[in-house]
Design a protein around this motif. Structure first.
Motif, PDB file in Angstrom:
ATOM      1  N   PHE A 153       0.838  -1.204   0.000  1.00  0.00           N
ATOM      2  CA  PHE A 153       0.000   0.000   0.000  1.00  0.00           C
ATOM      3  C   PHE A 153       0.873   1.254   0.000  1.00  0.00           C
ATOM      4  O   PHE A 153       0.657   2.181  -0.780  1.00  0.00           O
ATOM      5  N   LEU A 154       1.886   1.275   0.888  1.00  0.00           N
ATOM      6  CA  LEU A 154       2.750   2.456   0.961  1.00  0.00           C
ATOM      7  C   LEU A 154       3.660   2.565  -0.257  1.00  0.00           C
ATOM      8  O   LEU A 154       3.879   3.654  -0.775  1.00  0.00           O
ATOM      9  N   GLU A 155       4.154   1.417  -0.721  1.00  0.00           N
ATOM     10  CA  GLU A 155       5.057   1.474  -1.877  1.00  0.00           C
ATOM     11  C   GLU A 155       4.357   2.076  -3.083  1.00  0.00           C
ATOM     12  O   GLU A 155       4.971   2.739  -3.903  1.00  0.00           O
ATOM     13  N   ARG A 156       3.053   1.816  -3.195  1.00  0.00           N
ATOM     14  CA  ARG A 156       2.321   2.382  -4.328  1.00  0.00           C
ATOM     15  C   ARG A 156       2.113   3.876  -4.165  1.00  0.00           C
ATOM     16  O   ARG A 156       1.645   4.548  -5.052  1.00  0.00           O
ATOM     17  N   GLN A 157       2.453   4.383  -2.977  1.00  0.00           N
ATOM     18  CA  GLN A 157       2.450   5.841  -2.793  1.00  0.00           C
ATOM     19  C   GLN A 157       3.880   6.333  -2.713  1.00  0.00           C
ATOM     20  O   GLN A 157       4.146   7.404  -2.181  1.00  0.00           O
ATOM     21  N   HIS A 158       4.804   5.502  -3.172  1.00  0.00           N
ATOM     22  CA  HIS A 158       6.228   5.836  -3.214  1.00  0.00           C
ATOM     23  C   HIS A 158       6.821   5.999  -1.824  1.00  0.00           C
ATOM     24  O   HIS A 158       7.715   6.789  -1.601  1.00  0.00           O
ATOM     25  N   ILE A 159       6.289   5.255  -0.876  1.00  0.00           N
ATOM     26  CA  ILE A 159       6.822   5.302   0.482  1.00  0.00           C
ATOM     27  C   ILE A 159       7.378   3.920   0.804  1.00  0.00           C
ATOM     28  O   ILE A 159       6.665   2.925   0.706  1.00  0.00           O
ATOM     29  N   PHE A 160       8.648   3.864   1.157  1.00  0.00           N
ATOM     30  CA  PHE A 160       9.274   2.566   1.394  1.00  0.00           C
ATOM     31  C   PHE A 160       9.608   2.317   2.858  1.00  0.00           C
ATOM     32  O   PHE A 160       9.925   1.209   3.244  1.00  0.00           O
ATOM     33  N   TRP A 161       9.573   3.373   3.635  1.00  0.00           N
ATOM     34  CA  TRP A 161       9.980   3.235   5.029  1.00  0.00           C
ATOM     35  C   TRP A 161       8.981   3.883   5.961  1.00  0.00           C
ATOM     36  O   TRP A 161       8.366   4.872   5.606  1.00  0.00           O
ATOM     37  N   GLN A 162       8.904   3.301   7.153  1.00  0.00           N
ATOM     38  CA  GLN A 162       8.218   4.070   8.182  1.00  0.00           C
ATOM     39  C   GLN A 162       9.248   4.511   9.192  1.00  0.00           C
ATOM     40  O   GLN A 162      10.150   3.781   9.568  1.00  0.00           O
ATOM     41  N   LEU A 163       9.098   5.755   9.575  1.00  0.00           N
ATOM     42  CA  LEU A 163      10.029   6.356  10.510  1.00  0.00           C
ATOM     43  C   LEU A 163       9.367   6.375  11.878  1.00  0.00           C
ATOM     44  O   LEU A 163       8.388   7.095  12.088  1.00  0.00           O
ATOM     45  N   GLU A 164       9.866   5.538  12.784  1.00  0.00           N
ATOM     46  CA  GLU A 164       9.350   5.539  14.154  1.00  0.00           C
ATOM     47  C   GLU A 164      10.143   6.567  14.927  1.00  0.00           C
ATOM     48  O   GLU A 164      11.304   6.333  15.270  1.00  0.00           O
ATOM     49  N   ALA A 165       9.532   7.700  15.194  1.00  0.00           N
ATOM     50  CA  ALA A 165      10.270   8.774  15.861  1.00  0.00           C
ATOM     51  C   ALA A 165      10.435   8.450  17.341  1.00  0.00           C
ATOM     52  O   ALA A 165       9.496   7.984  17.982  1.00  0.00           O
ATOM     53  N   SER A 166      11.628   8.655  17.847  1.00  0.00           N
ATOM     54  CA  SER A 166      11.806   8.448  19.286  1.00  0.00           C
ATOM     55  C   SER A 166      11.518   9.752  20.026  1.00  0.00           C
ATOM     56  O   SER A 166      11.110   9.744  21.171  1.00  0.00           O
ATOM     57  N   GLU A 167      11.785  10.868  19.401  1.00  0.00           N
ATOM     58  CA  GLU A 167      11.316  12.120  19.979  1.00  0.00           C
ATOM     59  C   GLU A 167      10.989  13.113  18.890  1.00  0.00           C
ATOM     60  O   GLU A 167      11.575  13.102  17.814  1.00  0.00           O
ATOM     61  N   LEU A 168      10.026  13.929  19.186  1.00  0.00           N
ATOM     62  CA  LEU A 168       9.575  14.915  18.207  1.00  0.00           C
ATOM     63  C   LEU A 168       8.995  16.068  18.985  1.00  0.00           C
ATOM     64  O   LEU A 168       8.098  15.889  19.801  1.00  0.00           O
ATOM     65  N   SER A 169       9.557  17.223  18.797  1.00  0.00           N
ATOM     66  CA  SER A 169       8.975  18.369  19.494  1.00  0.00           C
ATOM     67  C   SER A 169       9.013  19.571  18.584  1.00  0.00           C
ATOM     68  O   SER A 169       9.731  19.599  17.585  1.00  0.00           O
ATOM     69  N   LEU A 170       8.242  20.552  18.957  1.00  0.00           N
ATOM     70  CA  LEU A 170       8.108  21.750  18.148  1.00  0.00           C
ATOM     71  C   LEU A 170       9.451  22.483  18.058  1.00  0.00           C
ATOM     72  O   LEU A 170       9.754  23.125  17.067  1.00  0.00           O
ATOM     73  N   SER A 171      10.278  22.323  19.127  1.00  0.00           N
ATOM     74  CA  SER A 171      11.517  23.090  19.166  1.00  0.00           C
ATOM     75  C   SER A 171      12.496  22.620  18.083  1.00  0.00           C
ATOM     76  O   SER A 171      13.367  23.367  17.672  1.00  0.00           O
ATOM     77  N   SER A 172      12.327  21.375  17.640  1.00  0.00           N
ATOM     78  CA  SER A 172      13.251  20.906  16.609  1.00  0.00           C
ATOM     79  C   SER A 172      12.679  21.146  15.217  1.00  0.00           C
ATOM     80  O   SER A 172      13.154  20.602  14.243  1.00  0.00           O
ATOM     81  N   CYS A 173      11.613  21.931  15.143  1.00  0.00           N
ATOM     82  CA  CYS A 173      10.992  22.207  13.848  1.00  0.00           C
ATOM     83  C   CYS A 173      11.013  23.699  13.550  1.00  0.00           C
ATOM     84  O   CYS A 173      11.023  24.517  14.459  1.00  0.00           O
ATOM     85  N   PHE A 174      11.012  24.054  12.306  1.00  0.00           N
ATOM     86  CA  PHE A 174      10.837  25.455  11.938  1.00  0.00           C
ATOM     87  C   PHE A 174      10.018  25.510  10.670  1.00  0.00           C
ATOM     88  O   PHE A 174      10.081  24.589   9.846  1.00  0.00           O
ATOM     89  N   SER A 175       9.251  26.567  10.550  1.00  0.00           N
ATOM     90  CA  SER A 175       8.466  26.632   9.317  1.00  0.00           C
ATOM     91  C   SER A 175       9.250  27.402   8.281  1.00  0.00           C
ATOM     92  O   SER A 175      10.023  28.303   8.604  1.00  0.00           O
ATOM     93  N   GLN A 176       9.041  27.021   7.066  1.00  0.00           N
ATOM     94  CA  GLN A 176       9.694  27.736   5.978  1.00  0.00           C
ATOM     95  C   GLN A 176       8.607  28.310   5.098  1.00  0.00           C
ATOM     96  O   GLN A 176       7.427  28.054   5.298  1.00  0.00           O
ATOM     97  N   LYS A 177       8.993  29.047   4.113  1.00  0.00           N
ATOM     98  CA  LYS A 177       8.013  29.652   3.217  1.00  0.00           C
ATOM     99  C   LYS A 177       7.249  28.507   2.535  1.00  0.00           C
ATOM    100  O   LYS A 177       7.836  27.564   2.013  1.00  0.00           O
ATOM    101  N   LYS A 178       5.948  28.655   2.581  1.00  0.00           N
ATOM    102  CA  LYS A 178       5.137  27.555   2.059  1.00  0.00           C
ATOM    103  C   LYS A 178       5.075  27.594   0.550  1.00  0.00           C
ATOM    104  O   LYS A 178       5.030  28.664  -0.056  1.00  0.00           O
ATOM    105  N   THR A 179       5.051  26.426  -0.056  1.00  0.00           N
ATOM    106  CA  THR A 179       4.750  26.387  -1.479  1.00  0.00           C
ATOM    107  C   THR A 179       3.249  26.621  -1.614  1.00  0.00           C
ATOM    108  O   THR A 179       2.507  26.536  -0.625  1.00  0.00           O
ATOM    109  N   TRP A 180       2.785  26.884  -2.817  1.00  0.00           N
ATOM    110  CA  TRP A 180       1.347  27.195  -2.960  1.00  0.00           C
ATOM    111  C   TRP A 180       0.507  25.990  -2.558  1.00  0.00           C
ATOM    112  O   TRP A 180      -0.574  26.116  -2.009  1.00  0.00           O
ATOM    113  N   LYS A 181       1.069  24.795  -2.796  1.00  0.00           N
ATOM    114  CA  LYS A 181       0.332  23.589  -2.459  1.00  0.00           C
ATOM    115  C   LYS A 181       0.154  23.482  -0.948  1.00  0.00           C
ATOM    116  O   LYS A 181      -0.926  23.177  -0.445  1.00  0.00           O
ATOM    117  N   GLU A 182       1.241  23.756  -0.232  1.00  0.00           N
ATOM    118  CA  GLU A 182       1.175  23.701   1.227  1.00  0.00           C
ATOM    119  C   GLU A 182       0.255  24.784   1.778  1.00  0.00           C
ATOM    120  O   GLU A 182      -0.434  24.596   2.777  1.00  0.00           O
TER     121      GLU A 182
END
Lengths: 764, 245
Positions: A153-182
């Motif tokens: 199912f995922l491969e047909r959406q061009h996804i081959f891996w699942q990333l199991e995040a061990s930590e994820l927080s807002l501080s490690s993220c930043f927003s960038q200029k959005k494309t029109w699609k985003e």
């Protein structure tokens, strides 16, 4: 070349199915059609057909070669862009992300450590870039026949891996200029938020589904009911919605004084944005493309028909992403559109009243989609014709326009939402009634997944149904064919000449399904199940994974099984009977056979209580009780007493099936094995190894005495008990017993005809 | 770009299932326009393909309609015509169609049912196709012979072996007059139908007089057999209508 583009599209399709992995039956059917066209087509249409067959093949090859991964499994840190909205369900966050460097898509999973973090759903807007620590793993493959294959199912959406995040927080993220699609995605989220904060509670899910193609808020029970009644398509944004919205907007533009040309140009600009706002599912893309082509064709003085527009949109979509071919939604959307366009002369046969037309269109769509429904969902609905006749106008003429107009106006004047209150009241009752009806008998008839030969038969009858209705201008031949079509899907599963003993892979646990040939009996020994796991309220998912709902019921559906003559529950452990209670509602269970005394234990007691609710009779499996069904023979050989003491009092079943002698040992351990040997002169061909291959079972003594030739061990992949134990495996090998393991092979199946049978497995 | 020959709309012309699978050409008329045309089906008179279902039982004997029985009683015309095949009922739609086709000179309409005519002709054994002729005067007036047009567009090679002298319109005569009336058809000089099996083409069959006159002439000239094929078949009730040229 009017109406000839369809042949180019068929050519493209034929080329694609040869380049991409496809069912042999589909290839054969299309190749036969290609041969026919090869003989009959003339001139330009013939060259277009061949050219597009070639283009299709190349497109398929091109995408197949490019649909590969360069990443490797393991731990690490990745910089990724969130390419689609983040979804939080209970304590699980998931999203599709794209790695910044390799531009490869990953499926992100993260278990939220605290309730506060559920806010991430809102904070992580598409376009955000995050650094994420975690592990890359391959997605899970299907472990049972016909089961949903997450990896594919995922491969047909061009996804081959699942990333199991061990930590994820807002501080490690930043927003960038959005494309029109985003940016459009962000509007979509805002729109959904607006619904959540303004609309009456019970209308929020339907509004989010109809206006933004977001079905995540809809209740499971409602989804199930709609699915069973064959009207689930109404909750997805379909071509119908796009048509309605286009005409509403067009009318609106004309009313405010735009010229027709300006209105059309405006629509050409708006529709692509709308397709993103609506979630961009295949039916929306199809409908938007078709509408765009038709709008554009006004500029070129109408040079093509709706059929041409459909064909061109198919070719374009396939050039962009041929893997969409595999999606049920895509298949239904194109198949039904094509059928409706080709059926115009059939629809003309019906008296041209509104109701007559509606009925004709509904009938054509229902029949058109049948093969796809049978293949993907293993069932068809007897009420769906009536349900559609009522719900399609209800949704498209009332619900959608009302919600859309109120939604738009509510930005100007929020108070207008008050107008929805009486409607919300009506809607609640209609929804309740729908759920009620979907529980009536025959709302859904389970057929099982058609085998390849059945598919060819169904495809041919499908085509004949339409051709003959048209030719003979009557519904009689069509209804006869339709009847045979459904029968050919249904009967081979009900009266198969082959019998099966299947060790269903339920993870750590047992579930053995015995299906005797010619419908002589269906028996299930144990159901598997999960240990219950206490969760806080916020952690609970909308739909928790359960062995019953997610493995067994889909499995039985795919096999066309609706009835169990016996459900044998060997002993009171979660990994054997935990999922039993989830079956009562959906399957017709003739009786529950339990180990004497086991009802004193909590798991069994609870299971029996549930069984009572559904009026499923429960009884003890009596020592030495026997029964015969066709050529198969069964006997309960253990326990001999009525005192339940745990694993050693597992109901053990001796059977002769397919000319082989079987022992289904439950969780029997050394003590019970010894007792068995003292009571019987045991001789076995195939042993269901006791207690998942734990060291305390399957003793040396037992093996020498019973002398099985083959053994099946039912254990979960990477289970925490490390079953089966190495010693047991060694013992079996020493006795030259061939070993089949569900943890390694997935589902293990013994298929037999008469007295001849063979084992097969999902994984080699 | 091709439009429906009758309504000249294109939106109504949709591909159908049969066309999709068997790749036959799209009909030249759209489904809506085609709908009112009534194909002759069911039990028909063995001789003139008049539908017997709409006829009172007393008007047919042994599968032959009353009219044909009467024709076969006339010694002059007995057995000259081996049979007649007609494709459509002469209903309102067909009436309008033929009026537009032959009186208002819409030649293209000859193509509209060409496929059906071709298929019907294929089932009738013949080695020569003869259209019912027009008189020179009428031909000048119309510009084309509708029977010949039908045959030509259906891919046949009609041979004009007959000529017709201009006479009073058939529809203004009584049956008696027509039966006894002077023969208006003649074999052209230098043409031979000797031992030929002939397929006679016309637009409409009403009383069967025209085709029988011609069949008589052809038989006299030595033809082996004459069968006629017409696009439409009058129900016999519209005697006043069209048995013109």
């Amino acid at each position: 070349m009017r109406n000839q583009v369809i042949y180019a599209a068929v050519g493209m399709f034929t080329g694609l199915v040869w380049a991409l992995p496809a069912l042999t039956s589909i290839r054969a059917f299309l190749t036969a059609m290609a041969l026919l066209f090869m003989i009959r087509l003339s001139g330009k249409a013939k060259s277009a057909f061949f050219m597009f067959m070639f283009i299709g093949f190349l497109t398929g090859q091109f995408h197949e070669e490019r649909n590969v991964t360069l990443l490797k499994a393991g731990e690490g840190e990745w910089e990724v862009t969130l390419s689609a909205p983040v979804r939080v369900d209970g304590d699980r966050l998931q999203a599709v992300v794209t790695t910044v460097q390799a531009k490869e898509k990953l499926q992100l999973f993260y278990r939220l450590p605290s309730e506060a973090q559920t806010e991430l759903e809102r904070q992580l807007t598409p376009g955000t870039v995050c650094r994420i620590k975690g592990t890359l793993e391959r997605p899970a493959k299907a472990r049972n026949r016909h089961a949903f294959d997450y990896r594919v199912f995922l491969e047909r959406q061009h996804i081959f891996w699942q990333l199991e995040a061990s930590e994820l927080s807002l501080s490690s993220c930043f927003s960038q200029k959005k494309t029109w699609k985003e940016a459009v995605f962000a509007w979509r989220l805002k729109g959904i938020d607006h619904i959540k904060s303004h609309f009456p509670d019970n209308l929020q899910p339907v509004a989010a589904a109809l206006l933004f193609g977001d079905r995540t808020m809809t209740e499971e029970t409602v989804l199930e009911a709609y699915q069973r009644l064959g009207i689930i398509h109404l909750l997805a944004i379909s071509g119908l919605h796009v048509g309605l919205i286009t005409s509403l907007l067009y009318y609106f533009f004309l009313r405010i004084g735009l010229t027709k040309e300006a209105a059309r140009n405006l629509l050409i600009g708006i529709l692509p944005v709308y397709s993103l706002l609506a979630g961009g599912s295949p039916p929306v893309v199809r409908a938007v493309l078709m509408t765009l082509l038709v709008l554009l064709s006004f500029r070129f003085q109408r040079t093509f028909s709706a059929l041409d527009a459909l064909s061109i949109s198919f070719i374009l979509v396939m050039l962009y992403d041929p893997y969409l071919l595999y999606q049920a939604g895509f298949q239904l959307s194109y198949l039904i559109s094509l059928s409706l366009l080709l059926s115009s002369s059939i629809i003309l046969l019906v008296p041209s009243t509104e109701l007559g037309k509606m009925a004709a269109i509904t009938a054509v769509s229902q029949i058109a989609g049948l093969p796809v429904l049978l293949y993907h969902f293993f069932e068809f609905s007897l009420y769906s014709f009536i349900a559609n006749l009522f719900f399609v106008p209800f949704y498209s003429l009332l619900v959608l326009p009302l919600l859309l107009i109120i939604f738009l106006l509510s930005f100007v004047c929020p108070a207008i939402v008050m107008l929805l209150e009486p409607f919300a009241f009506v809607f609640r009752h209609i929804e309740g009634f729908t759920v009620e009806i979907s529980r009536w008998p025959f709302a859904a008839v389970t057929t099982g997944r058609p085998e390849e030969w059945q598919l060819i038969l169904i495809a041919c009858m499908w085509a004949c149904t339409f051709v003959l209705t048209e030719k003979w201008k009557g519904v009689k031949p069509a209804s006869t064919l339709l009847f045979f079509m459904l029968a050919s899907a249904l009967v081979p599963h009900l009266y198969s000449i082959e019998g099966e003993v299947s060790f269903i892979d339920v993870g750590q646990g047992d579930a053995v399904f015995i299906q005797l040939p010619f419908g002589q009996g269906n028996y299930l020994i144990d159901t598997g199940g999960l240990l219950p796991f206490e969760k806080e309220e916020w952690q609970k998912r909308k739909k928790e994974f359960t062995v019953g709902k997610d493995i067994l019921l889909p499995y039985f559906k795919s096999m066309g099984v609706r009835r169990l003559d016996k459900l044998i529950l060997t002993h009171s452990d979660y990994d054997h009977i935990g999922a039993a209670k989830e079956l009562f509602d959906e399957l017709e269970i003739k009786e529950l056979v339990i180990s004497p005394g086991s009802e004193m234990k909590p798991v069994m007691r609870e299971t029996i209580k549930e069984a009572a609710k559904y009026h499923v009779p429960v009884r003890y499996g009596k020592y030495l009780e026997t029964w015969q069904a066709g050529a198969a023979f069964f006997q309960i050989v253990s326990p001999a007493d009525h005192l339940y003491e745990g694993n050693n009092d597992s109901l053990a079943v001796y059977a002769v099936i397919g000319g082989k002698k079987w022992l289904f040992a439950g969780d029997m351990e050394a003590e019970a094995e010894r007792e068995l040997l003292t009571r019987f002169a045991l001789d076995i061909d195939i042993l269901k190894v006791g207690h998942h291959g734990s060291r305390s079972s399957t003793t040396e003594e037992f093996l020498s005495e019973a002398a099985p030739e083959e053994a099946v061990i039912s254990a979960g992949r990477n289970n925490r008990y490390q079953h089966p134990h190495g010693e047991v495996v060694d013992r079996l090998l020493k006795h030259q017993v061939r070993i089949w393991r569900t943890d390694q092979h997935g589902e293990v199946t013994f298929t037999y005809r008469g007295k001849e049978g063979t084992f097969s497995t999902v994984f080699p | 770009m091709s439009l429906c020959l009758l309504c000249e709309e294109e939106t109504n012309r949709q591909m159908t299932w049969r066309q999709f699978f068997t790749l036959v050409e799209l009909p030249l008329l759209c489904g809506k326009c085609l709908q009112p045309f009534e194909r002759i089906t069911g039990e028909c008179c063995r001789l003139c393909s008049r539908p017997l279902a709409v006829l009172d039982a007393s008007f047919s004997i042994d599968g032959v309609c009353h009219d044909c029985v009467r024709w076969e009683k006339e010694s002059l015309y007995k057995g000259v015509l081996s049979g007649n095949v007609s494709l459509y009922m002469y209903n309102e739609a067909m009436k309008a169609f033929i009026a537009r086709f032959k009186y208002r000179g819409d030649y293209l309409l000859a193509k509209a049912f060409a496929e059906e005519v071709r298929q019907a002709a294929r089932k009738i054994p013949h080695d020569m196709v003869v259209p019912v002729p027009l008189s020179e005067e009428r031909l000048r007036e119309r510009g084309f012979n509708q029977a010949e047009a039908l045959a030509r567009e259906a891919g046949m090679k009609p041979v004009n072996v007959l000529e017709r002298s201009h006479a009073e319109k058939q529809s203004k005569k009584s049956r008696e007059e027509r039966l006894r009336g002077a023969q208006v058809f003649r074999l052209k000089e230098n043409s031979s139908v000797h031992r030929k099996t002939i397929l006679l083409i016309d637009d409409i069959y009403t009383t069967g007089a025209t085709v029988r006159y011609i069949a008589y002439v052809l038989k006299q000239a030595g033809a082996a057999g004459v069968t006629s094929l017409t696009l439409a078949r009058g129900q016999g009730r519209e005697r006043e209508a069209v048995l013109e040229e």
